[in-house]
Design an enzyme around this catalytic site. Structure first.
Site, PDB file in Angstrom:
ATOM      1  N   GLU A 132      34.294  -6.808  43.673  1.00 39.30           N
ATOM      2  CA  GLU A 132      32.971  -7.442  43.583  1.00 39.30           C
ATOM      3  C   GLU A 132      32.854  -8.482  44.686  1.00 39.30           C
ATOM      4  OE1 GLU A 132      31.230  -7.535  39.373  1.00 39.30           O
ATOM      5  OE2 GLU A 132      33.266  -8.231  39.074  1.00 39.30           O
ATOM      6  N   HIS A 137      22.505 -14.692  39.336  1.00 45.12           N
ATOM      7  CA  HIS A 137      23.099 -13.416  39.755  1.00 45.12           C
ATOM      8  C   HIS A 137      22.125 -12.733  40.698  1.00 45.12           C
ATOM      9  CE1 HIS A 137      24.853  -9.445  39.648  1.00 45.12           C
ATOM     10  NE2 HIS A 137      25.908  -9.947  39.023  1.00 45.12           N
ATOM     11  N   ARG A 191      27.959 -14.832  45.416  1.00 47.18           N
ATOM     12  CA  ARG A 191      26.678 -14.743  44.708  1.00 47.18           C
ATOM     13  C   ARG A 191      25.605 -15.710  45.197  1.00 47.18           C
ATOM     14  NH1 ARG A 191      28.827 -13.598  38.565  1.00 47.18           N
ATOM     15  NH2 ARG A 191      29.311 -11.460  39.066  1.00 47.18           N
ATOM     16  N   HIS A 200      22.369 -16.736  35.350  1.00 48.66           N
ATOM     17  CA  HIS A 200      23.489 -15.918  34.864  1.00 48.66           C
ATOM     18  C   HIS A 200      24.621 -16.714  34.217  1.00 48.66           C
ATOM     19  CE1 HIS A 200      25.968 -12.411  34.575  1.00 48.66           C
ATOM     20  NE2 HIS A 200      26.873 -12.856  35.421  1.00 48.66           N
ATOM     21  N   ARG A 206      30.876 -19.642  40.647  1.00 47.84           N
ATOM     22  CA  ARG A 206      31.942 -18.803  40.071  1.00 47.84           C
ATOM     23  C   ARG A 206      32.161 -17.523  40.881  1.00 47.84           C
ATOM     24  NH1 ARG A 206      31.810 -14.463  36.059  1.00 47.84           N
ATOM     25  NH2 ARG A 206      29.554 -14.711  35.891  1.00 47.84           N
TER      26      ARG A 206
HETATM   27  C1  LIG Z   1      25.040  -9.611  31.428  1.00 50.93           C
HETATM   28  C2  LIG Z   1      26.310 -10.353  31.698  1.00 50.93           C
HETATM   29  C3  LIG Z   1      27.342  -9.717  32.376  1.00 50.93           C
HETATM   30  C4  LIG Z   1      28.544 -10.391  32.618  1.00 50.93           C
HETATM   31  N1  LIG Z   1      29.556  -9.730  33.256  1.00 50.93           N
HETATM   32  C5  LIG Z   1      30.747 -10.372  33.428  1.00 50.93           C
HETATM   33  C6  LIG Z   1      31.864  -9.693  33.991  1.00 50.93           C
HETATM   34  O1  LIG Z   1      31.803  -8.516  34.308  1.00 50.93           O
HETATM   35  N2  LIG Z   1      33.022 -10.386  34.139  1.00 50.93           N
HETATM   36  C7  LIG Z   1      33.164 -11.692  33.780  1.00 50.93           C
HETATM   37  O2  LIG Z   1      34.246 -12.264  33.946  1.00 50.93           O
HETATM   38  N3  LIG Z   1      32.116 -12.350  33.229  1.00 50.93           N
HETATM   39  C8  LIG Z   1      30.928 -11.725  33.039  1.00 50.93           C
HETATM   40  N4  LIG Z   1      29.883 -12.394  32.469  1.00 50.93           N
HETATM   41  C9  LIG Z   1      30.083 -13.768  32.000  1.00 50.93           C
HETATM   42  C10 LIG Z   1      30.900 -13.734  30.738  1.00 50.93           C
HETATM   43  O3  LIG Z   1      30.523 -12.649  29.922  1.00 50.93           O
HETATM   44  C11 LIG Z   1      30.690 -15.009  29.916  1.00 50.93           C
HETATM   45  O4  LIG Z   1      30.772 -16.105  30.729  1.00 50.93           O
HETATM   46  C12 LIG Z   1      31.773 -15.143  28.903  1.00 50.93           C
HETATM   47  O5  LIG Z   1      31.879 -13.962  28.166  1.00 50.93           O
HETATM   48  C13 LIG Z   1      31.449 -16.314  27.988  1.00 50.93           C
HETATM   49  O6  LIG Z   1      32.180 -16.167  26.824  1.00 50.93           O
HETATM   50  P1  LIG Z   1      32.085 -17.306  25.739  1.00 50.93           P
HETATM   51  O7  LIG Z   1      32.985 -16.868  24.648  1.00 50.93           O
HETATM   52  O8  LIG Z   1      32.321 -18.608  26.372  1.00 50.93           O
HETATM   53  O9  LIG Z   1      30.547 -17.309  25.270  1.00 50.93           O
HETATM   54  P2  LIG Z   1      29.647 -16.157  24.637  1.00 50.93           P
HETATM   55  O10 LIG Z   1      30.315 -14.840  24.731  1.00 50.93           O
HETATM   56  O11 LIG Z   1      28.302 -16.285  25.224  1.00 50.93           O
HETATM   57  O12 LIG Z   1      29.599 -16.551  23.096  1.00 50.93           O
HETATM   58  C14 LIG Z   1      28.943 -17.706  22.669  1.00 50.93           C
HETATM   59  C15 LIG Z   1      29.025 -17.773  21.160  1.00 50.93           C
HETATM   60  O13 LIG Z   1      28.595 -19.060  20.760  1.00 50.93           O
HETATM   61  C16 LIG Z   1      27.769 -18.938  19.634  1.00 50.93           C
HETATM   62  N5  LIG Z   1      26.925 -20.136  19.540  1.00 50.93           N
HETATM   63  C17 LIG Z   1      26.140 -20.687  20.485  1.00 50.93           C
HETATM   64  N6  LIG Z   1      25.563 -21.813  20.016  1.00 50.93           N
HETATM   65  C18 LIG Z   1      25.989 -21.963  18.734  1.00 50.93           C
HETATM   66  C19 LIG Z   1      25.750 -22.892  17.703  1.00 50.93           C
HETATM   67  N7  LIG Z   1      24.938 -23.951  17.872  1.00 50.93           N
HETATM   68  N8  LIG Z   1      26.349 -22.708  16.496  1.00 50.93           N
HETATM   69  C20 LIG Z   1      27.152 -21.639  16.266  1.00 50.93           C
HETATM   70  N9  LIG Z   1      27.428 -20.724  17.213  1.00 50.93           N
HETATM   71  C21 LIG Z   1      26.866 -20.888  18.436  1.00 50.93           C
HETATM   72  C22 LIG Z   1      27.032 -17.640  19.833  1.00 50.93           C
HETATM   73  O14 LIG Z   1      26.520 -17.161  18.600  1.00 50.93           O
HETATM   74  C23 LIG Z   1      28.165 -16.779  20.411  1.00 50.93           C
HETATM   75  O15 LIG Z   1      28.918 -16.218  19.348  1.00 50.93           O
HETATM   76  C24 LIG Z   1      28.680 -11.738  32.217  1.00 50.93           C
HETATM   77  C25 LIG Z   1      27.631 -12.374  31.545  1.00 50.93           C
HETATM   78  C26 LIG Z   1      26.462 -11.696  31.294  1.00 50.93           C
HETATM   79  C27 LIG Z   1      25.366 -12.400  30.581  1.00 50.93           C
END
Ligand SMILES: Cc1cc2nc3c(=O)[nH]c(=O)nc-3n(C[C@H](O)[C@H](O)[C@H](O)COP(=O)(O)OP(=O)(O)OC[C@H]3O[C@@H](n4cnc5c(N)ncnc54)[C@H](O)[C@@H]3O)c2cc1C
Length: 396
Positions: free
Chosen positions: A112, A227, A268, A329, A364
């Site tokens: 990428e 993005h 990016r 993003h 990032r």
């Molecule tokens: C479309 C897309 C494609 C991506 N592709 C990639 C990739 O290929 N490779 C890569 O490394 N990264 C990628 N990313 C980024 C990556 O997916 C995220 O940064 C990462 O998964 C974040 O994980 P997380 O567990 O921190 O948050 P998330 O997976 O966003 O989870 C957040 C959680 O917090 C909970 N939450 C939020 N607020 C509250 C609240 N007040 N009370 C209770 N629960 C709450 C939500 O319900 C959810 O369960 C991508 C992101 C997107 C949007």
């Protein structure tokens, strides 16, 4: 209602789930999620997870991460992330997560923007779905882990400057006071605050806002990543992401005349600027991404999720260029944490996108966030395990 657990984890994406699975089974763990358990940005990850190829790649991977981050990265955490990347990958595979392999059974790495090498492991173009499905299954099998979906954290509980749990509201609107020995915020990013974002709208930076209200240090909250290639589709609640790996595999960006105007694998932020400039020059809301040079069957096999999403919106990407534009993003900033994901408040940890451990600097590098989430959630769990053991032996 009052509940009492050893550890409460707010968020059920990759970072919350890895933390839950990495804690010892004698600790009672509660995971709460604002939406459904699968409603996380983690499940949307397409491109994959970056890993160190071997020790000869260490300096290159470090340089790529710093170059993308404009040198504003915390170098010690970047070294940790890279150094622990192979064991993070092994950990996921041990939990049953699959990654694509070639005919010799070797990992099929993709590339990428900003990476000088192919070092990204993936499962077709739905790596996130593969990771979350398997981790959720594993966590739901654990006797010590309980889940509450549609339960929103509205505050943290604080006593003498230490975090002692969270206040939440469940799906029926009832208030819960969840007392806990340790609290982990894994609440994701801020995409829900933007008009056009690849994020689920429920990610509204709640963890960061609540932390700030309690005087917990935040860092670089203005470092928001766009993005370069969201599918231009104004009616959508959430912008469909057209993964960077499509460009890594040879898709090219075209202007209105059908001519290439940039290097598709620029970092990016730089590429977003190039696209924005082109859109401005042409007075258009998008540019085009063409798959013309690629074999149509190979495109469908490698990018089935993106292909289907485009088709549902009337675009067959194997036959015509698709309209794309920059969309919000990712949040590089967040709740300031140390290398073990501890915030400035005792017993309050933050992991994943809501945290800022400095690995991403000002921008990032693609596919570093799944990796960061796995590495630093495991470190948070290890630190809590250490603190818990110290409490048990009276050496805390
Ligand atoms: C479309 C897309 C494609 C991506 N592709 C990639 C990739 O290929 N490779 C890569 O490394 N990264 C990628 N990313 C980024 C990556 O997916 C995220 O940064 C990462 O998964 C974040 O994980 P997380 O567990 O921190 O948050 P998330 O997976 O966003 O989870 C957040 C959680 O917090 C909970 N939450 C939020 N607020 C509250 C609240 N007040 N009370 C209770 N629960 C709450 C939500 O319900 C959810 O369960 C991508 C992101 C997107 C949007």
């Amino acid at each position: 209602m009052r509940l009492s657990v050893d550890v409460v984890i707010v968020g059920c994406g990759v970072s919350g789930l890895v933390a839950a699975l990495s804690l010892p089974e004698q600790l009672r763990v509660l995971v709460i999620a604002k939406g459904g358990l699968e409603e996380s940005n983690s499940i949307l990850a397409q491109g994959g997870m970056s890993v160190l190829l071997d020790e000869t790649d260490e300096d290159d991977y470090f340089a790529d991460t710093l170059e993308a981050g404009h040198g504003e990265n915390r170098e010690c955490t970047v070294r940790i992330m890279i150094g622990e990347s192979r064991s993070a990958l092994d950990y996921l595979r041990e939990l049953g997560v699959e990654f694509d392999t070639d005919s010799q059974g070797q990992l099929d790495y993709t590339r990428e923007g900003g990476h000088r090498k192919r070092r990204i492991c993936h499962f077709k173009d739905y790596t996130g779905r593969e990771i979350i499905t398997k981790l959720l299954q594993r966590a739901q099998q654990r006797d010590n882990v309980t889940f509450m979906d549609h339960t929103t954290m509205v505050d943290i509980l604080e006593s003498s400057g230490t975090c002692v749990g969270v206040r939440a509201v469940d799906g029926q609107g009832d208030e819960l006071e969840i007392e806990s020995g340790w609290t982990i915020l894994a609440t994701g990013g801020v995409g829900g605050l933007f008009e056009q974002s690849t994020s689920f709208p429920i990610m509204t930076g709640d963890g960061c806002r609540i932390a700030r209200e309690h005087g917990v240090r935040l860092e670089n909250m203005d470092y928001v990543q766009f993005h370069p290639t969201g599918l231009y589709s104004p009616g959508d609640v959430r912008a469909v992401l057209v993964s960077e790996s499509t460009r890594g595999e040879g898709a090219v960006l075209l202007d209105a005349k059908g001519e290439r105007f940039t290097d598709e694998l620029l970092p990016r932020d730089v590429l977003c600027e190039e696209i924005r400039r082109k859109m401005e020059e042409e007075g258009s809301s998008y540019v085009r991404l063409s798959f013309e040079g690629l074999d149509a069957d190979a495109v469908k096999a490698r990018f089935p999720g993106i292909y289907e999403s485009c088709l549902e919106r009337g675009y067959d990407m194997t036959r015509e260029p698709i309209p794309v534009c920059p969309v919000q993003h990712y949040l590089m900033g967040g709740i300031h944490v140390d290398e073990n994901s501890l915030t400035t408040m005792p017993r309050l940890f933050a992991v994943g996108e809501t945290s800022c451990n400095g690995v991403h600097g000002a921008n990032r590098l693609a596919s570093n966030s799944l990796l960061e989430s796995v590495v630093f959630s495991r470190r948070a769990a290890a630190e809590i395990t250490r603190q818990h053991a110290a409490c048990q032996t009276g050496t805390a």
